[in-house]
Scaffold this motif. Structure first.
Motif, PDB file in Angstrom:
ATOM      1  N   GLY B 729      49.495  26.480  24.405  1.00 44.82           N
ATOM      2  CA  GLY B 729      49.641  27.771  25.101  1.00 44.82           C
ATOM      3  C   GLY B 729      48.747  27.815  26.322  1.00 44.82           C
ATOM      4  N   VAL B 730      49.235  28.479  27.382  1.00 41.17           N
ATOM      5  CA  VAL B 730      48.500  28.417  28.653  1.00 41.17           C
ATOM      6  C   VAL B 730      48.556  29.726  29.442  1.00 41.17           C
ATOM      7  CG1 VAL B 730      50.430  27.557  30.055  1.00 41.17           C
ATOM      8  CG2 VAL B 730      48.070  26.858  30.610  1.00 41.17           C
ATOM      9  N   GLY B 731      49.218  30.741  28.895  1.00 41.39           N
ATOM     10  CA  GLY B 731      49.453  31.955  29.676  1.00 41.39           C
ATOM     11  C   GLY B 731      48.208  32.699  30.088  1.00 41.39           C
ATOM     12  N   GLU B 732      47.154  32.557  29.323  1.00 37.86           N
ATOM     13  CA  GLU B 732      45.968  33.373  29.589  1.00 37.86           C
ATOM     14  C   GLU B 732      44.753  32.551  30.015  1.00 37.86           C
ATOM     15  OE1 GLU B 732      46.604  36.733  26.257  1.00 37.86           O
ATOM     16  OE2 GLU B 732      47.101  34.698  25.668  1.00 37.86           O
ATOM     17  N   ALA B 733      44.888  31.223  29.960  1.00 42.32           N
ATOM     18  CA  ALA B 733      43.741  30.341  30.169  1.00 42.32           C
ATOM     19  C   ALA B 733      43.054  30.583  31.510  1.00 42.32           C
ATOM     20  CB  ALA B 733      44.193  28.888  30.069  1.00 42.32           C
ATOM     21  N   GLY B 734      43.850  30.715  32.566  1.00 42.25           N
ATOM     22  CA  GLY B 734      43.258  30.863  33.895  1.00 42.25           C
ATOM     23  C   GLY B 734      42.363  32.079  33.986  1.00 42.25           C
ATOM     24  N   THR B 735      42.814  33.180  33.386  1.00 41.51           N
ATOM     25  CA  THR B 735      42.030  34.413  33.424  1.00 41.51           C
ATOM     26  C   THR B 735      40.724  34.247  32.649  1.00 41.51           C
ATOM     27  OG1 THR B 735      44.128  35.560  33.378  1.00 41.51           O
ATOM     28  CG2 THR B 735      42.180  36.891  33.039  1.00 41.51           C
ATOM     29  N   ILE B 736      40.830  33.536  31.510  1.00 41.96           N
ATOM     30  CA  ILE B 736      39.685  33.420  30.618  1.00 41.96           C
ATOM     31  C   ILE B 736      38.597  32.541  31.231  1.00 41.96           C
ATOM     32  CG2 ILE B 736      38.982  32.499  28.369  1.00 41.96           C
ATOM     33  CD1 ILE B 736      41.816  33.402  27.350  1.00 41.96           C
ATOM     34  N   GLY B 737      39.022  31.451  31.863  1.00 39.74           N
ATOM     35  CA  GLY B 737      38.020  30.547  32.425  1.00 39.74           C
ATOM     36  C   GLY B 737      37.411  31.049  33.718  1.00 39.74           C
ATOM     37  N   CYS B 738      38.106  31.977  34.380  1.00 41.34           N
ATOM     38  CA  CYS B 738      37.737  32.296  35.765  1.00 41.34           C
ATOM     39  C   CYS B 738      36.493  33.159  35.926  1.00 41.34           C
ATOM     40  CB  CYS B 738      38.913  32.977  36.461  1.00 41.34           C
ATOM     41  SG  CYS B 738      38.569  33.454  38.149  1.00 41.34           S
ATOM     42  N   SER B 739      36.485  34.333  35.295  1.00 44.53           N
ATOM     43  CA  SER B 739      35.442  35.296  35.675  1.00 44.53           C
ATOM     44  C   SER B 739      34.026  34.775  35.396  1.00 44.53           C
ATOM     45  CB  SER B 739      35.688  36.662  35.026  1.00 44.53           C
ATOM     46  OG  SER B 739      35.422  36.633  33.647  1.00 44.53           O
ATOM     47  N   PRO B 740      33.759  34.092  34.249  1.00 43.27           N
ATOM     48  CA  PRO B 740      32.393  33.597  34.082  1.00 43.27           C
ATOM     49  C   PRO B 740      32.045  32.490  35.073  1.00 43.27           C
ATOM     50  CG  PRO B 740      33.799  32.868  32.255  1.00 43.27           C
ATOM     51  CD  PRO B 740      34.589  33.854  33.054  1.00 43.27           C
ATOM     52  N   ALA B 741      33.038  31.678  35.473  1.00 45.42           N
ATOM     53  CA  ALA B 741      32.744  30.614  36.436  1.00 45.42           C
ATOM     54  C   ALA B 741      32.338  31.221  37.779  1.00 45.42           C
ATOM     55  CB  ALA B 741      33.950  29.695  36.592  1.00 45.42           C
ATOM     56  N   VAL B 742      33.045  32.279  38.178  1.00 47.31           N
ATOM     57  CA  VAL B 742      32.727  32.915  39.462  1.00 47.31           C
ATOM     58  C   VAL B 742      31.356  33.589  39.401  1.00 47.31           C
ATOM     59  CG1 VAL B 742      33.389  34.741  41.074  1.00 47.31           C
ATOM     60  CG2 VAL B 742      35.141  33.238  40.089  1.00 47.31           C
ATOM     61  N   VAL B 743      31.120  34.340  38.341  1.00 49.89           N
ATOM     62  CA  VAL B 743      29.835  35.060  38.263  1.00 49.89           C
ATOM     63  C   VAL B 743      28.688  34.056  38.112  1.00 49.89           C
ATOM     64  CG1 VAL B 743      28.487  36.769  37.009  1.00 49.89           C
ATOM     65  CG2 VAL B 743      30.932  37.137  37.376  1.00 49.89           C
ATOM     66  N   ASN B 744      28.872  33.022  37.297  1.00 47.22           N
ATOM     67  CA  ASN B 744      27.824  32.006  37.174  1.00 47.22           C
ATOM     68  C   ASN B 744      27.514  31.374  38.529  1.00 47.22           C
ATOM     69  OD1 ASN B 744      27.543  32.442  34.457  1.00 47.22           O
ATOM     70  ND2 ASN B 744      28.688  30.626  33.802  1.00 47.22           N
ATOM     71  N   SER B 745      28.550  31.199  39.333  1.00 46.23           N
ATOM     72  CA  SER B 745      28.349  30.591  40.640  1.00 46.23           C
ATOM     73  C   SER B 745      27.524  31.496  41.554  1.00 46.23           C
ATOM     74  CB  SER B 745      29.711  30.290  41.279  1.00 46.23           C
ATOM     75  OG  SER B 745      29.552  29.601  42.487  1.00 46.23           O
ATOM     76  N   VAL B 746      27.856  32.777  41.553  1.00 42.13           N
ATOM     77  CA  VAL B 746      27.149  33.699  42.448  1.00 42.13           C
ATOM     78  C   VAL B 746      25.715  33.928  41.940  1.00 42.13           C
ATOM     79  CG1 VAL B 746      27.138  36.026  43.417  1.00 42.13           C
ATOM     80  CG2 VAL B 746      29.290  34.743  43.256  1.00 42.13           C
ATOM     81  N   VAL B 747      25.545  34.006  40.620  1.00 43.88           N
ATOM     82  CA  VAL B 747      24.181  34.125  40.083  1.00 43.88           C
ATOM     83  C   VAL B 747      23.378  32.876  40.452  1.00 43.88           C
ATOM     84  CG1 VAL B 747      22.800  34.232  37.964  1.00 43.88           C
ATOM     85  CG2 VAL B 747      24.803  35.707  38.217  1.00 43.88           C
ATOM     86  N   ASP B 748      24.030  31.717  40.378  1.00 44.31           N
ATOM     87  CA  ASP B 748      23.365  30.475  40.775  1.00 44.31           C
ATOM     88  C   ASP B 748      22.961  30.526  42.246  1.00 44.31           C
ATOM     89  OD1 ASP B 748      22.526  27.727  40.268  1.00 44.31           O
ATOM     90  OD2 ASP B 748      24.238  27.123  41.495  1.00 44.31           O
ATOM     91  N   ALA B 749      23.865  31.067  43.074  1.00 46.82           N
ATOM     92  CA  ALA B 749      23.551  31.176  44.506  1.00 46.82           C
ATOM     93  C   ALA B 749      22.322  32.046  44.730  1.00 46.82           C
ATOM     94  CB  ALA B 749      24.759  31.738  45.256  1.00 46.82           C
TER      95      ALA B 749
END
Lengths: 280, 776
Positions: B729-749
């Motif tokens: 199944g893949v319908g929701e994967a993109g949403t699930i992986g996305c928001s923490p990756a983005v926030v982790n990136s900005v917090v890292d910045a």
């Protein structure tokens, strides 16, 4: 999202449109990008819409007597892509290209935008920096006003009931002048949280001409004459930092007044520096 | 394992163009609003402008007097019907009776109060404005934490603490883990309220045939069969006299995984007036009255050893439920708790959910439904832990992943992870971004005063929902495969396809199995009269469960085809290959069309075999499936404005075997778009009085094409042992992986400035304020 009932007319001439507009609760319809949503939300409920879109020539863009005349029905995309405007009035083309989104730029018109006078309108900053003139048509005669005078306040202009914006006139740009429009975009609406239009010219490194128009910050767009004066006085470093001084900044969901009043300085600096980089 | 899947020349595994697209891109698809019925009336719903008020009276006279108005119905007309169903059950759950129309009180802005029926939609809308409702407003509460405070206004007066339920789940012993730990990191992390925003709003057409006592409801729905069962109950009619049709559905994302008052109301109106009726939700109503998603406040503690080994996790989850329970409202946060361990091996978890009523529209499933919230929380707190221990965020994840030899892996929350190779997608993603080189670039950028961030998030997902005991209404799925006399193949699937592309992927499966052309296969779905009972499309389940039911139905048919082939070839040694029955001795063969013709003509039948070629399979999955993956996001923050630029977006997902790579990529792209929306722009904001401040698209920012970064996708493939297709199944994967990756990136910045956490959405002003040294 259904408006209240209204009558609809599509006149074929400007005279006919003015005649129709003289009656009761009428509203001219240009691109409809603001009016139609307001009607659907029932925030506006004109009884009679006068659609100007089929009046021949009302969207014409022409040059004559040292200036560019842009018909009220010219769309943002028409202005953005006009070879004449890109050559003779590049600031306006750049500004038009930053408005809203593709759909808005394809339908929205400069006349509609100018008459609507949204306090975050992109054009407002550019038209102030460009010393634009508004040509107004009315049943009792035509008149022309400097845009800076025409624009009174939020959603308020000197346009009288029954009058129409017929055209905008802008002096052809001096080729040595550099210009730029810089904008912080509100991500939902595409309007400017703040937008700064700058025109500058310099001779031997000294700034000899400056026009700064600012939109989105306060209740209406304004010319930042204090910034212009500092630029002309050779104090470029302090100029952008003075942007917005004395203006009560808007505050909303997307930007507090404090943030807006700081961002206008950032975008002013960026507009000035880009404009300078484009100046001969 | 399906034998044809290992053959070289298969359609499964190829980017076959979507069969659905020609009708969608030529504007010839039929949505609810395209349905016209003779004599059809139109309905408009009168909704509360107040978040909390007593209704002292409703005067419909002026509305009824408007020419063209057929009828006006108010709460008293439907007092005996209902309730709008809550499908979830939890111990001690408080369930307010959810009437089709408000009775003596309204509980949120947008609450339906009356319905106006008229000859056209314009008259209906005008008449709705003439319905005069006498409201006496009372205090409202819209913030879940404020609603829990003593003395807060009670959403439902009978429950002054606003607490709908408390749910606890424990595994191992978190208190002991915290005592054993070298470090315990605490953080409050929110997943804000969001508006699902399907492009097509909801819509219903209802038609009553009094002679047959038969009601037909067309609705833009993900679950037509469940809707039939539930709406029949609401209206008190026999289920077999209600037909529900979900025609083309223009996006659901969970918001149409529901049964709303309007579906039953339109049925009621059609029965009362004897005429068909149409209601199409406006965009404004979609903001106010269609379920929202998320609405979490999570208080987290993570306990770990100095070397980064995670020992346990504690979670207090405050779920903003809104004013009512819609179909799955209270169940969504329980999915979050199940997924809290993520991909990690720790054995100790203590979780408490406080389900809180607020004077807002109910929350319910929204793409990911509980898993994005869980993943956001665990992936953020793991980054907080890494920062505390001064460990690399990739290293701490590798250290804690469940090992490959531990599958099936029983989690501390009682799930059995089916299969996994959790390090593989992270390794691949790190390779794609040249991670160590990227960290060097970051060091240079920082030395130059630039704010560059690298964000990593890994995720585990619970998909193929689900085994029936784990669901409120059955977790199986159904398929019927018919081979028509001409040899053409008709598939009737119990899932409701609405954008996920199963008309194509199901055809790929069938084409491979039966050796027929894609064009010879028609996949039907969404009509309860046409299709056997099914559950629907949600929880990334349609292919893993519905596709498996289909696969098994085809196997049954193949056995029957071979019997006919054997009879026709007069052989007892027959294979079915490439669409032909072949005698393995003589080499003679008959085509599937010939077999189909013979089976329907029935001049002769194989012993013990009935005429025709039809097979139906209802398939119950033995377990969920558990996809996983890693997303890496590279950002740069504008120091002067707080603006965020995404310079790289890498998504490596493992969704098991891939049937159509193009469709999988599309699902990832769409999922990432909605994840970015949450991370950067979107937030449903109610003010203190209960007005939805972000009630228009001019204020609620959904990501548009021009705001999207370039997405680089990659895959690892770890087949699921749960089903013979190996799909997860893949319908929701993109949403699930996305928001923490983005926030982790900005917090890292922003980490050089001492920033450890930022709540979504990451608006420029919030980031700028942090850069100025203030609290966001």
């Amino acid at each position: 999202m259904i408006s209240q009932p209204f009558e609809y007319s599509r006149p074929g001439t400007l005279a006919e449109a003015l005649e129709l507009l003289s009656g009761g609760s009428t509203k001219p319809l240009a691109g409809g990008m603001s009016l139609i949503p307001m009607m659907k939300l029932r925030l506006a409920a004109p009884e009679h819409l006068i659609d100007l879109s089929r009046i021949p020539g009302l969207d014409a863009i022409s040059e004559g007597g040292g200036s560019i005349r842009i018909g009220a029905l010219a769309t943002h995309y028409g202005i953005e892509s006009s070879a004449l405007i890109r050559a003779k009035c590049p600031l306006l083309a750049e500004t038009a290209g930053r408005i809203g989104d593709v759909q808005v730029r394809n339908s929205g018109t400069i006349g509609g935008s100018v008459a609507h006078a949204d306090p975050s309108s992109d054009y407002a900053a550019a038209l102030l920096a460009l010393d634009a003139t508004v040509h107004i048509a009315g049943r009792r005669g035509n008149r022309s006003l400097p845009y800076a005078e025409f624009l009174v306040d939020t959603f308020t202009t000197l346009l009288e009931p029954g009058e129409l914006v017929e055209a905008i006139e802008i002096p052809a740009e001096n080729p040595s002048t550099g210009s730029s429009y810089q904008k912080m975009v509100q991500p939902a609406s595409g309007f400017a949280i703040v937008g700064v239009a700058a025109r500058v010219a310099r001779i031997a490194g000294k700034i000899t001409f400056a026009r700064i128009g600012i939109t989105g910050l306060g209740s209406k767009a304004f010319r930042a004459v204090n910034v212009e004066a500092l630029l002309l006085a050779g104090n470029a470093a302090a100029a952008a930092a003075a942007a917005g001084d004395g203006i009560e900044a808007n505050s909303d969901l997307h930007a507090s007044s404090h943030y807006r009043s700081q961002m206008v300085k950032v975008y002013c600096a960026r507009a000035i520096s880009t404009a300078l980089s484009r100046a001969a | 394992m399906g034998t044809t899947l290992t053959e070289t020349k298969t359609l499964v595994g190829q980017s076959v163009r979507r069969k659905e697209d020609p009708r969608l891109i030529t504007g010839t698809a039929t949505y609810v609003d395209d349905i016209q019925q003779p004599g059809m009336n139109y309905a408009a719903v009168v909704r509360s402008p107040h978040a909390a008020a007593r209704i002292k009276g409703v005067d419909t006279k002026a509305a009824r007097e408007l020419p063209g108005v057929v009828a006006v119905f108010t709460g008293s007309d439907v007092a005996e019907l209902g309730p709008v169903p809550c499908g979830a059950s939890l111990p001690g759950l408080r369930v307010p009776y959810h009437h089709l129309l408000a009775q003596d009180r309204v509980y949120f802005v947008g609450h339906p109060v009356a319905v106006v029926v008229a000859h056209d939609r314009y008259i209906a809308r005008d008449a709705a404005e003439r319905v005069e409702v006498d409201y006496e407003t009372v205090a409202a509460v819209t913030d879940s934490e404020k609603a829990l405070a003593p003395g807060a206004p009670a959403v439902h007066p009978q429950w002054p603490d606003n607490l709908a339920f408390t749910f606890e789940q424990n595994g191992g012993d978190f208190a002991q883990a915290a005592r054993d730990a070298d470090v315990v990191v605490r953080q409050r992390i929110t997943s804000q309220r969001l508006i699902p925003m399907a492009l097509e709003p909801r819509g219903v057409v209802a038609e009553w045939r009094s002679g047959d006592k038969a009601l037909t409801i067309y609705s833009s729905s993900q679950i037509p069969h469940l809707m039939r069962t539930l709406v029949a109950q609401i209206l008190g009619i026999a289920e077999n006299r209600l037909r529900v049709v979900a025609p083309e559905v223009g996006g659901g994302f969970g918001s149409k995984l529901n049964v709303y008052a309007e579906e039953a109301l339109m049925g009621f109106v059609a029965m009362k007036t004897g005429k068909p009726v149409k209601w199409i939700e406006s965009r404004r109503e979609n903001f106010l009255a269609t379920t929202h998603g998320r609405g979490h406040v999570d208080y987290l503690e993570i306990a770990a050893k100095k070397d980064g080994t995670i020992l346990g996790l504690s979670l207090k989850l405050i779920q903003d439920l809104g004013a009512y329970h819609q179909l799955l409202t209270p169940a969504v946060p329980t999915l979050s708790v199940l997924m809290m361990p993520g991909l990690y091996r720790f054995r100790n978890i203590h979780a408490t959910i406080l389900g809180v009523f607020t004077n807002c529209v109910p929350t319910d499933a929204y793409r990911g439904a509980g898993r994005p919230e869980a993943t956001h929380a665990i992936e953020r707190i793991v980054d907080c832990l890494a920062a505390e221990l001064k460990m690399d965020p990739a290293e701490i994840r590798f250290k804690n992943f469940v090992h490959n030899d531990e599958f099936p892996y029983l989690t501390a929350t009682g799930l059995s992870y089916d299969s996994g190779n959790y390090a593989a997608p992270l390794e691949k993603a790190l390779d794609l971004v040249s991670y160590s080189e990227l960290r060097n670039q970051q060091a240079e950028a920082r030395a130059a005063g630039r704010l560059m961030g690298i964000g990593i998030a890994t995720y585990g997902e619970i998909c193929a929902i689900g085994p029936s005991p784990a669901t409120p209404a059955g977790g199986w799925e159904s398929a019927t495969v018919k081979i028509e006399p001409s040899g053409k193949v008709t598939v009737m699937s119990g899932v409701k396809v609405h954008g996920q592309g199963e008309e194509t992927t199901f055809s790929q499966i069938v084409a491979d199995e039966l050796g027929v052309d894609m064009d010879d296969i028609v996949v039907l779905h969404g009509d309860t009269t046409l299709v056997q009972y099914g559950i629907g499309t949600f929880g990334s389940r349609a292919t893993a469960i519905g596709g498996t039911a289909l696969y098994f139905a085809v196997q049954d048919l193949k056995a029957k085809i071979k019997k006919f082939g054997a009879m026709m070839l007069n052989s007892d040694d027959v294979s079915f290959v490439g669409g032909r029955c072949v005698c393995n001795r003589s080499g003679k063969s008959v085509s599937l069309a010939e077999v189909a013709g013979a089976s329907h003509r029935a001049l002769a039948l194989p012993p013990g075999t009935d005429p025709g070629l039809v097979a139906t399979k209802f398939w119950e999955p033995p377990n969920f499936t558990f996809p996983f993956g890693a997303h890496i996001v590279v950002t740069e923050v504008d120091r002067e404005t707080g603006g965020i630029k995404i310079n790289r977006y890498v998504a490596v997902d493992d969704c098991g075997r891939i049937i159509n790579p193009m469709i999988v990529a599309g699902q990832i792209h769409g999922g990432v778009a909605q994840g970015l929306g949450q991370a950067l722009f979107e937030q449903a904001v109610y003010d203190e009085s209960g007005q939805l401040v972000t009630g228009e698209l001019t204020d609620y920012a959904v990501p548009k094409a021009t705001m999207m970064p370039w997405i680089e996708t990659g895959h690892t493939v770890t087949p699921s042992p749960v089903n013979p297709l190996g799909v997860k199944g893949v319908g929701e994967a993109g949403t699930i992986g996305c928001s923490p990756a983005v926030v982790n990136s900005v917090v890292d910045a922003l980490s050089p400035l001492g920033v450890r956490h930022i709540d979504m959405p990451l608006t420029p002003e919030k980031i700028w304020t942090l850069i100025q040294g203030g609290a966001a």
